[in-house]
Design a protein around this motif. Structure first.
Motif, PDB file in Angstrom:
ATOM      1  N   THR A 180      24.725  41.770 -24.244  1.00  0.00           N
ATOM      2  CA  THR A 180      25.190  40.854 -23.198  1.00  0.00           C
ATOM      3  C   THR A 180      24.847  39.433 -23.617  1.00  0.00           C
ATOM      4  O   THR A 180      24.029  39.224 -24.524  1.00  0.00           O
ATOM      5  N   ARG A 181      25.435  38.476 -22.948  1.00  0.00           N
ATOM      6  CA  ARG A 181      25.157  37.079 -23.258  1.00  0.00           C
ATOM      7  C   ARG A 181      23.672  36.781 -23.057  1.00  0.00           C
ATOM      8  O   ARG A 181      23.058  36.058 -23.849  1.00  0.00           O
ATOM      9  N   SER A 206      30.907  43.640 -28.590  1.00  0.00           N
ATOM     10  CA  SER A 206      29.691  42.832 -28.472  1.00  0.00           C
ATOM     11  C   SER A 206      28.633  43.219 -29.514  1.00  0.00           C
ATOM     12  O   SER A 206      27.529  42.685 -29.501  1.00  0.00           O
ATOM     13  N   ASP A 229      30.958  41.165 -23.318  1.00  0.00           N
ATOM     14  CA  ASP A 229      29.722  41.784 -22.831  1.00  0.00           C
ATOM     15  C   ASP A 229      29.940  43.235 -22.425  1.00  0.00           C
ATOM     16  O   ASP A 229      30.939  43.568 -21.784  1.00  0.00           O
ATOM     17  N   LEU A 274      28.224  38.375 -34.748  1.00  0.00           N
ATOM     18  CA  LEU A 274      29.032  39.306 -33.962  1.00  0.00           C
ATOM     19  C   LEU A 274      30.259  39.652 -34.801  1.00  0.00           C
ATOM     20  O   LEU A 274      31.309  39.015 -34.678  1.00  0.00           O
ATOM     21  N   SER A 286      24.187  47.557 -29.927  1.00  0.00           N
ATOM     22  CA  SER A 286      25.391  47.687 -29.102  1.00  0.00           C
ATOM     23  C   SER A 286      25.091  48.531 -27.865  1.00  0.00           C
ATOM     24  O   SER A 286      24.351  49.508 -27.949  1.00  0.00           O
ATOM     25  N   GLU A 296      33.013  34.776 -25.699  1.00  0.00           N
ATOM     26  CA  GLU A 296      31.829  35.550 -26.033  1.00  0.00           C
ATOM     27  C   GLU A 296      31.380  36.376 -24.836  1.00  0.00           C
ATOM     28  O   GLU A 296      30.989  37.534 -24.976  1.00  0.00           O
TER      29      GLU A 296
END
Length: 454
Positions: free
Chosen positions: A183-184, A286, A281, A199, A180, A277
């Protein structure tokens, strides 16, 4: 309760605590940057440790010596056993260790690092040496974790933090790693390397929305039972996302301008579908969970991940910080900084003397628990603490719901006693996390029972 003293870093107010005293507080997997303990009993026993006491404390840490204290110590300052155990509880291990740089926290640390000497930033050969040594240390920690000789450790990069936990901790029967924030781009890179992950908070949110939707549908169905009996009045099922993609441009055809308007390409449509999703981010939601053998794949991925190290800025070329409760190859022994302060507290309209103990540094979960066990005896079951959390790590308290229904505690914990933690600390960290996305901000003990506020 208001606290006044000459130190500007001390808090001016203490929040209220819930009224549910318990003999143990929940495990807090966040990293604390600072602890401030307060008590009517003095903390003079933490001051001016003798050379022999300091040496004994280091030896006890390295040998994982279990110290058990009586419920109450009448003269804490005269208790060598207590003072040695205090030194033992302050020890932690770190890599890389650069005395002129503060290696934790790394997220948002550019201001503290800027202007400091960094000979590796423009020297590619030196960067390779640093990363090679870092890889050896990282692999050493993972091997210790897999052998249950290390309970957990953190990998702190300039963008995200990873917490690796041994099987048997946090209610899991397998090794887990939580990352954590993500990001995508990071998640796509992990998928491309074949790393299976979930997630949990995103899935939990979807499940909650789905249940709420089902409840609403049931309510609507009950309210319009008579109408629903007629097939003519029944609504057609709602279009899917795929139907939306095709049908949303049909009105352009009706107007005859479909060729003049540029339709989104496949990538744009894919991004549209993944908007939920992408929306999380950099946020606590996330949080990514990796389990079992996938954690080894994650290890190799992180070692070879180019975005793990900043390419520009004050942290350019600097490997991530490894934090561990136990020794590992390439790790350097450090101690948390401790100092006692005398202050005045205002209770209603009167003032009274109050003693405080400040602990500064990366305070890991085991250290918080160890210190409270010592204070329980030394402060005669009465103290309070304000806890300062490194916010990006608060989400590590999420319950990952990964405990097996038939989890055999005895078989899972069979080898864990060798991991270097006190049995009571190990027992606390073995429990399923209960704090959610939050961490403990205030902790109080009265009559040997805890209350806390997150």
């Amino acid at each position: 309760l208001l606290l006044f003293c000459k130190d500007p870093h001390l808090p001016v107010a203490v929040p209220e605590v819930p009224s549910s005293p318990r003999h143990e507080f929940p495990a807090d997997w966040s990293i604390k940057t600072r602890l401030l303990f307060m008590s009517s009993q003095p903390f003079t026993w933490t001051e001016h440790l003798k050379a022999q006491e300091e040496a004994q404390g280091f030896a006890q840490h390295c040998r994982a010596t279990e110290t058990n204290l009586p419920q109450s110590i009448q003269e804490p300052k005269l208790s060598t056993k207590l003072r040695c155990a205090f030194q033992q509880s302050l020890v932690y291990w770190l890599h890389p260790s650069l005395p002129w740089l503060q290696m934790f926290p790394r997220i948002g640390a550019d201001r503290k690092i800027i202007g400091k000497a960094s000979p590796w930033s423009q020297d590619e050969a030196l960067q390779q040496v640093l990363m090679s040594e870092w890889s050896v240390s990282f692999t050493s920690l993972y091997n210790l974790l897999r052998a249950k000789l290390c309970p957990y450790f953190y990998v702190c990069t300039y963008q995200f933090t990873v917490l690796f936990r041994a099987a048997g901790l946090a209610g899991s029967d397998v090794i887990t790693a939580v990352i954590s924030p993500t990001t995508r781009g990071l998640r796509e890179a992990m998928r491309s390397e074949g790393i299976e992950f979930s997630l949990p908070l995103v899935e939990e949110s979807r499940t909650r929305k789905q249940k709420n939707s089902e409840v609403n549908l049931e309510t609507e169905a009950d309210n319009s039972l008579e109408e629903s009996n007629s097939t003519e009045d029944r609504e057609e099922p709602g279009p899917s996302d795929d139907d939306d993609d095709e049908a949303s441009f049909s009105w352009l055809e009706e107007m005859g301008v479909q060729d003049k308007v540029k339709k989104p390409d496949a990538l744009s449509i894919k991004l549209h579908k993944e908007r939920h999703e992408v929306h999380v981010d950099h946020k606590p939601e996330s949080l990514a969970l990796v389990k079992g053998t996938n954690t080894f794949t994650l290890l190799n991925f992180l070692i070879n991940c180019k975005s793990l190290v900043a390419v520009a800025g004050p942290q350019a070329g600097l490997p991530p910080t490894l934090l561990s409760p136990v020794a590992f190859r390439g790790g350097t022994m450090h101690t948390l900084k401790a100092r006692s302060i005398n202050a005045k507290a205002r209770v209603q309209l009167a003032y009274k003397d109050i003693s405080s103990l400040e602990i500064v540094g990366p305070v890991m979960p085991h250290a918080l628990h160890s210190l409270t066990m010592l204070l329980k005896s030394a402060q005669r079951g009465a103290f309070s603490a304000v806890l300062y959390t490194h916010e990006p790590t608060a989400v590590f308290n999420t319950n990952l719901n990964n405990a097996s229904p038939a989890l055999n505690k005895e078989s899972i914990h069979e080898d864990l006693p060798a991991c270097g933690l006190h049995p009571k600390t190990l027992d606390q960290l073995s429990q399923c996390p209960t704090l959610g996305k939050y961490s403990i901000r205030f902790l109080e003990m009265k009559d040997y029972a805890y209350t806390w506020k997150s």
